[in-house]
Design a protein around this motif. Structure first.
Motif, PDB file in Angstrom:
ATOM      1  N   TYR A   1       0.838  -1.204   0.000  1.00 50.99           N
ATOM      2  CA  TYR A   1       0.000   0.000   0.000  1.00 50.99           C
ATOM      3  C   TYR A   1       0.872   1.253   0.000  1.00 50.99           C
ATOM      4  N   HIS A   2       1.989   1.192   0.721  1.00 52.18           N
ATOM      5  CA  HIS A   2       2.858   2.367   0.854  1.00 52.18           C
ATOM      6  C   HIS A   2       3.854   2.500  -0.289  1.00 52.18           C
ATOM      7  N   GLU A   3       4.198   1.392  -0.925  1.00 51.55           N
ATOM      8  CA  GLU A   3       5.196   1.416  -1.998  1.00 51.55           C
ATOM      9  C   GLU A   3       4.611   1.756  -3.358  1.00 51.55           C
ATOM     10  N   ARG A   4       3.333   1.500  -3.551  1.00 49.55           N
ATOM     11  CA  ARG A   4       2.741   1.631  -4.883  1.00 49.55           C
ATOM     12  C   ARG A   4       1.696   2.719  -4.943  1.00 49.55           C
ATOM     13  N   THR A   5       1.392   3.111  -6.141  1.00 49.02           N
ATOM     14  CA  THR A   5       0.335   4.093  -6.357  1.00 49.02           C
ATOM     15  C   THR A   5      -1.010   3.378  -6.301  1.00 49.02           C
ATOM     16  N   LEU A   6      -1.894   3.895  -5.487  1.00 43.79           N
ATOM     17  CA  LEU A   6      -3.225   3.330  -5.364  1.00 43.79           C
ATOM     18  C   LEU A   6      -4.143   3.954  -6.414  1.00 43.79           C
ATOM     19  N   ALA A   7      -5.102   3.183  -6.884  1.00 45.03           N
ATOM     20  CA  ALA A   7      -6.112   3.695  -7.814  1.00 45.03           C
ATOM     21  C   ALA A   7      -7.291   4.187  -6.985  1.00 45.03           C
ATOM     22  N   SER A   8      -7.717   5.417  -7.197  1.00 44.37           N
ATOM     23  CA  SER A   8      -8.818   6.005  -6.425  1.00 44.37           C
ATOM     24  C   SER A   8     -10.040   6.184  -7.307  1.00 44.37           C
ATOM     25  N   TYR A   9     -11.210   5.896  -6.713  1.00 45.02           N
ATOM     26  CA  TYR A   9     -12.489   6.048  -7.410  1.00 45.02           C
ATOM     27  C   TYR A   9     -13.474   6.688  -6.447  1.00 45.02           C
ATOM     28  N   VAL A  10     -14.275   7.609  -6.964  1.00 42.83           N
ATOM     29  CA  VAL A  10     -15.280   8.280  -6.145  1.00 42.83           C
ATOM     30  C   VAL A  10     -16.554   7.444  -6.105  1.00 42.83           C
ATOM     31  N   THR A  11     -17.374   7.709  -5.123  1.00 43.83           N
ATOM     32  CA  THR A  11     -18.650   7.012  -4.945  1.00 43.83           C
ATOM     33  C   THR A  11     -19.443   7.007  -6.253  1.00 43.83           C
ATOM     34  N   GLY A  12     -19.923   5.822  -6.623  1.00 41.52           N
ATOM     35  CA  GLY A  12     -20.751   5.681  -7.816  1.00 41.52           C
ATOM     36  C   GLY A  12     -19.993   5.359  -9.086  1.00 41.52           C
ATOM     37  N   ARG A  13     -18.692   5.468  -9.059  1.00 37.58           N
ATOM     38  CA  ARG A  13     -17.889   5.220 -10.265  1.00 37.58           C
ATOM     39  C   ARG A  13     -17.669   3.733 -10.483  1.00 37.58           C
ATOM     40  N   THR A  14     -17.755   3.305 -11.733  1.00 41.02           N
ATOM     41  CA  THR A  14     -17.469   1.915 -12.090  1.00 41.02           C
ATOM     42  C   THR A  14     -15.959   1.731 -12.170  1.00 41.02           C
ATOM     43  N   VAL A  15     -15.495   0.628 -11.584  1.00 43.82           N
ATOM     44  CA  VAL A  15     -14.065   0.305 -11.612  1.00 43.82           C
ATOM     45  C   VAL A  15     -13.800  -0.549 -12.842  1.00 43.82           C
ATOM     46  N   PRO A  16     -12.910  -0.105 -13.744  1.00 45.22           N
ATOM     47  CA  PRO A  16     -12.615  -0.918 -14.927  1.00 45.22           C
ATOM     48  C   PRO A  16     -11.882  -2.200 -14.519  1.00 45.22           C
ATOM     49  N   LEU A  17     -12.363  -3.328 -15.019  1.00 41.05           N
ATOM     50  CA  LEU A  17     -11.787  -4.620 -14.654  1.00 41.05           C
ATOM     51  C   LEU A  17     -10.991  -5.189 -15.818  1.00 41.05           C
ATOM     52  N   ASN A  18      -9.833  -5.758 -15.490  1.00 42.93           N
ATOM     53  CA  ASN A  18      -8.928  -6.339 -16.465  1.00 42.93           C
ATOM     54  C   ASN A  18      -8.830  -7.835 -16.178  1.00 42.93           C
ATOM     55  N   PRO A  19      -8.894  -8.694 -17.194  1.00 40.14           N
ATOM     56  CA  PRO A  19      -8.855 -10.144 -16.948  1.00 40.14           C
ATOM     57  C   PRO A  19      -7.595 -10.647 -16.246  1.00 40.14           C
ATOM     58  N   GLY A  20      -6.519  -9.907 -16.295  1.00 41.19           N
ATOM     59  CA  GLY A  20      -5.280 -10.353 -15.669  1.00 41.19           C
ATOM     60  C   GLY A  20      -4.939  -9.636 -14.380  1.00 41.19           C
ATOM     61  N   GLN A  21      -5.938  -8.955 -13.759  1.00 42.54           N
ATOM     62  CA  GLN A  21      -5.652  -8.111 -12.611  1.00 42.54           C
ATOM     63  C   GLN A  21      -6.697  -8.288 -11.525  1.00 42.54           C
ATOM     64  N   ILE A  22      -6.232  -8.263 -10.280  1.00 40.07           N
ATOM     65  CA  ILE A  22      -7.142  -8.210  -9.140  1.00 40.07           C
ATOM     66  C   ILE A  22      -6.888  -6.904  -8.399  1.00 40.07           C
ATOM     67  N   TYR A  23      -7.818  -6.542  -7.538  1.00 39.80           N
ATOM     68  CA  TYR A  23      -7.685  -5.354  -6.707  1.00 39.80           C
ATOM     69  C   TYR A  23      -7.783  -5.762  -5.249  1.00 39.80           C
ATOM     70  N   VAL A  24      -6.987  -5.108  -4.419  1.00 37.69           N
ATOM     71  CA  VAL A  24      -7.107  -5.220  -2.971  1.00 37.69           C
ATOM     72  C   VAL A  24      -7.578  -3.856  -2.485  1.00 37.69           C
ATOM     73  N   ILE A  25      -8.625  -3.844  -1.676  1.00 39.25           N
ATOM     74  CA  ILE A  25      -9.159  -2.573  -1.198  1.00 39.25           C
ATOM     75  C   ILE A  25      -8.343  -2.081  -0.011  1.00 39.25           C
ATOM     76  N   TYR A  26      -7.848  -0.872  -0.138  1.00 38.95           N
ATOM     77  CA  TYR A  26      -7.130  -0.227   0.953  1.00 38.95           C
ATOM     78  C   TYR A  26      -8.125   0.539   1.836  1.00 38.95           C
TER      79      TYR A  26
END
Length: 194
Positions: A6-31
């Motif tokens: 979490y501290h070493e990498r850039t986090l992706a931020s999304y505001v309430t209501g926004r759709t998160v684009p999903l990639n078949p080769g990627q997972i997300y961990v919620i910070y």
């Protein structure tokens, strides 16, 4: 390990209501924040598949549901990880595993809702689960720190928005539930899930 990432990498931020684009080769961990996972059926009806909170993971590699999409229920910060990176790191796999187990438990609990015959019992059980997973203990009960619409609650338990509205009113009259600052508060005695 996740905390370090979490501290070493850039986090992706999304505001309430926004759709998160999903990639078949990627997972997300919620910070930070909560994501809602959805699918839609051929008849156009939508199903809320689950809610994913801090340290939990989601993404296309973790589902066989199609279509499948994620929307920010609150403002969120996400750690994107390539599935190849996760698979090649035993330490990263171990860090994610316990949170995948939490997600599995939640999925099974949501599935168990469908076995309850009475709609009121399904809604009560859902609110208990939400209070346990996303609640904040206060003097008057447990505040569910999510703003879910009556329609969203209805899609989880397989009923109509009108029925959910009526049942929430009934629960308030029973003293089982209160609404404070547009958030649901479940009374402490109600949190014994059977």
């Amino acid at each position: 390990m996740l905390e370090q990432l979490y501290h070493e990498r850039t986090l992706a931020s999304y505001v309430t209501g926004r759709t998160v684009p999903l990639n078949p080769g990627q997972i997300y961990v919620i910070y930070r924040g909560v994501i809602q996972l959805h699918t839609i059926h051929p008849d156009g009806s939508e199903t809320l598949l689950g809610l994913v909170g801090p340290s939990m993971t989601f993404g296309l590699p973790l589902t066989i549901t199609d279509p499948y999409w994620a929307t920010a229920l609150t403002d969120v910060d996400l750690l994107p990880l390539a599935m190849a990176e996760v698979e090649s790191s035993p330490a990263l796999m171990a860090g994610i595993f316990s949170h995948l187990v939490r997600r599995l438990h939640q999925s099974e609990a949501w599935l168990a809702l469908s076995g309850k015959r009475l709609v009121a019992d399904r809604l009560r059980h859902l609110l208990q689960l939400l209070a346990e997973e996303f609640g904040q203990v206060e003097s008057g009960g447990v505040r569910i720190n999510l703003r879910l619409t009556h329609h969203q609650l209805a899609t989880v338990i397989g009923t109509t928005r009108v029925t959910v509205t009526r049942l929430l009113r009934d629960f308030k009259q029973e003293g089982w539930l209160s609404i404070q600052q547009r958030q649901l508060v479940v009374c402490p005695e109600a949190l014994d899930i059977g």
